[in-house]
Scaffold this motif. Structure first.
Motif, PDB file in Angstrom:
ATOM      1  N   THR A   1       0.865  -1.213   0.129  1.00  0.00           N
ATOM      2  CA  THR A   1       0.115   0.013   0.113  1.00  0.00           C
ATOM      3  C   THR A   1       0.785   1.333  -0.119  1.00  0.00           C
ATOM      4  N   ARG A   2       2.042   1.202   0.808  1.00  0.00           N
ATOM      5  CA  ARG A   2       3.040   2.491   0.773  1.00  0.00           C
ATOM      6  C   ARG A   2       3.525   2.557  -0.547  1.00  0.00           C
ATOM      7  N   GLU A   3       3.741   1.460  -1.260  1.00  0.00           N
ATOM      8  CA  GLU A   3       4.465   1.601  -2.696  1.00  0.00           C
ATOM      9  C   GLU A   3       3.367   2.337  -3.579  1.00  0.00           C
ATOM     10  N   HIS A   4       2.197   1.473  -3.423  1.00  0.00           N
ATOM     11  CA  HIS A   4       1.444   2.309  -4.517  1.00  0.00           C
ATOM     12  C   HIS A   4       0.889   3.821  -3.983  1.00  0.00           C
ATOM     13  N   ALA A   5       1.071   4.048  -2.896  1.00  0.00           N
ATOM     14  CA  ALA A   5       0.660   5.330  -2.330  1.00  0.00           C
ATOM     15  C   ALA A   5       1.662   6.252  -3.065  1.00  0.00           C
ATOM     16  N   ARG A   6       2.772   5.750  -3.226  1.00  0.00           N
ATOM     17  CA  ARG A   6       4.013   6.662  -3.522  1.00  0.00           C
ATOM     18  C   ARG A   6       3.589   6.762  -5.159  1.00  0.00           C
ATOM     19  N   HIS A   7       3.495   5.532  -5.767  1.00  0.00           N
ATOM     20  CA  HIS A   7       2.984   5.837  -7.170  1.00  0.00           C
ATOM     21  C   HIS A   7       1.824   6.936  -7.364  1.00  0.00           C
ATOM     22  N   LEU A   8       1.060   6.879  -6.689  1.00  0.00           N
ATOM     23  CA  LEU A   8      -0.295   7.612  -6.695  1.00  0.00           C
ATOM     24  C   LEU A   8       0.152   9.279  -6.640  1.00  0.00           C
ATOM     25  N   TRP A   9       1.101   9.607  -5.547  1.00  0.00           N
ATOM     26  CA  TRP A   9       1.755  10.567  -5.493  1.00  0.00           C
ATOM     27  C   TRP A   9       2.448  11.128  -6.790  1.00  0.00           C
ATOM     28  N   LYS A  10       3.128  10.151  -7.350  1.00  0.00           N
ATOM     29  CA  LYS A  10       3.698  10.648  -8.469  1.00  0.00           C
ATOM     30  C   LYS A  10       2.732  10.916  -9.649  1.00  0.00           C
ATOM     31  N   ILE A  11       1.600  10.392  -9.848  1.00  0.00           N
ATOM     32  CA  ILE A  11       0.684  10.782 -10.736  1.00  0.00           C
ATOM     33  C   ILE A  11       0.075  11.985 -10.360  1.00  0.00           C
TER      34      ILE A  11
END
Length: 386
Positions: free
Chosen positions: A23-33
């Motif tokens: 979830t943290r990894e995907h949250a970082r990806h979402l932040w990049k978007i």
């Protein structure tokens, strides 16, 4: 049975930890978007425009300062000449006065130099020595650095910047409302971008697929849901019977039933992602509809932050961190022109004092006439300016 239950709980905990990491990894990806389409990096890099310091008020013309700067040198030359020639034997009569000029050069030059060097020494002693010396002592401003820091910080916090003044300025400027409107427009410009919406939907699908596809994570989530269900119906006999009956009819353990339901989530979400567009379209309007509540919340939080801000302590600590020379330079940089003028004015006043020593009565009369004329002229010009 207890040992098996303990191992199951341990496995569930590990699976949930893995889920948190993902979830943290995907949250970082979402932040990049979000950062990509909002250009938030550019916003954070953009600093406030530099404020230009106010121009120094020219209290005295440059030509006057240049003229006055020559006076000490002229007085020094006059003093040197007086050792060889000083109106020797010269005298004259004026309006019944017998004026003897002998010794005049030395009197006025010494008086003028004393006036200049006295003011120069007084101003120098304000700033130097920057460090305390055994014999020369310590400059007034460097020696009182901590007291100056306290007094300045107290004045700033009481009269210039305090919570009440900040609150008043915020209220008068209507800044919160303006920024809320600008933020709404900014959010709308992001969510109206089709590419942003596509990437956001793709992120949701990938996140759910990856989380649900892992059997350990899926099992741990199902176990957690089952525990919450059991806790919810702990004191409800009818619901317990209904749950067991449903499990019996399905021919499966409730754990497996929940896992099968979780497997269907990505497909269900994917089919309903079009509704996300409707939600995003409605978001700016919802923000506008609740604008008063948003502004009240932001204002309340901002006021709480301001009330916790100790301006005096902040200013005092910063000033105390400066060394003595830096404090002196701050004051000198703001008043350098005036300080030089005071030094040169001392030479002029000393020069006038020399004439009074030479011929007291006549010099006082002339000085009174000149002073009265200048004062009258200044008053007339002031009235005309108004």
């Amino acid at each position: 049975m207890g040992k098996q239950q303990l191992e199951t709980n341990e496995d569930s905990k590990k699976a949930l930890d893995v889920a948190k990491d993902k979830t943290r990894e995907h949250a970082r990806h979402l932040w990049k978007i979000v950062a990509q389409y909002s250009k938030i990096d550019e916003l954070t890099k953009t600093s406030a425009p530099p404020t230009t310091p106010p121009q120094r008020k020219t209290l005295y013309s440059a030509s006057l300062i240049k003229f006055l700067s020559i006076v000490p040198y002229l007085l020094g030359i006059m003093f040197f000449i007086s050792f060889f020639w000083d109106f020797n034997g010269l005298s004259t009569g004026l309006w019944g006065w017998q004026l003897k000029f002998e010794g005049l050069l030395k009197i006025v030059s010494v008086s003028g130099l004393i006036g200049f060097f006295t003011n120069w020494l007084a101003i120098t002693m304000l700033f130097k020595p920057a460090e305390k010396r055994p014999i020369l002592g310590h400059g007034l401003i460097p020696a009182q650095k901590n007291r100056i820091a306290y007094r300045l910080s107290h004045a700033v916090s009481e009269d210039l910047i305090n919570p009440e003044i900040i609150k008043k300025k915020i209220s008068e400027s209507n800044v919160i409302s303006r920024y809320r409107e600008e933020s709404t427009k900014y959010i709308k410009s992001i969510i109206d971008n089709p590419e942003f919406r596509d990437e956001l939907k793709e992120w949701v699908i990938i996140y759910l697929d990856e989380m649900i596809a892992d059997p350990e994570i899926r099992g741990a989530l199902a176990g957690r849901i089952l525990l919450q269900i059991e806790d919810a119906i702990h004191d409800k006999s009818f619901e317990k019977v209904a749950l067991k009956a449903y499990s019996f009819v399905k021919g499966q353990e409730m754990q497996h039933i929940i896992e099968e339901a979780l497997i269907q989530i990505p497909t269900s979400v994917e089919s309903g992602l079009n509704k996300m567009d409707d939600l995003l379209d409605e978001l700016p309007q919802k923000i506008d509809d609740h604008s008063d509540a948003i502004e009240n919340i932001v204002t309340s939080l901002l006021y709480k932050l301001i009330n916790q801000l100790n301006v005096q302590k902040l200013v005092e600590e910063n000033l105390r961190s400066y060394d003595e020379q830096h404090i002196s330079n701050i004051i000198k940089s703001a008043t350098n022109e005036q300080l030089h003028y005071i030094q040169y004015l001392g030479a002029i006043l000393g020069l006038i004092g020399g004439f009074i020593i030479w011929e007291p009565l006549l010099s006082v009369i002339i000085l009174a006439v000149l002073s009265g004329t200048l004062l009258s002229l200044d008053t007339i010009l002031m009235k005309r300016a108004k």
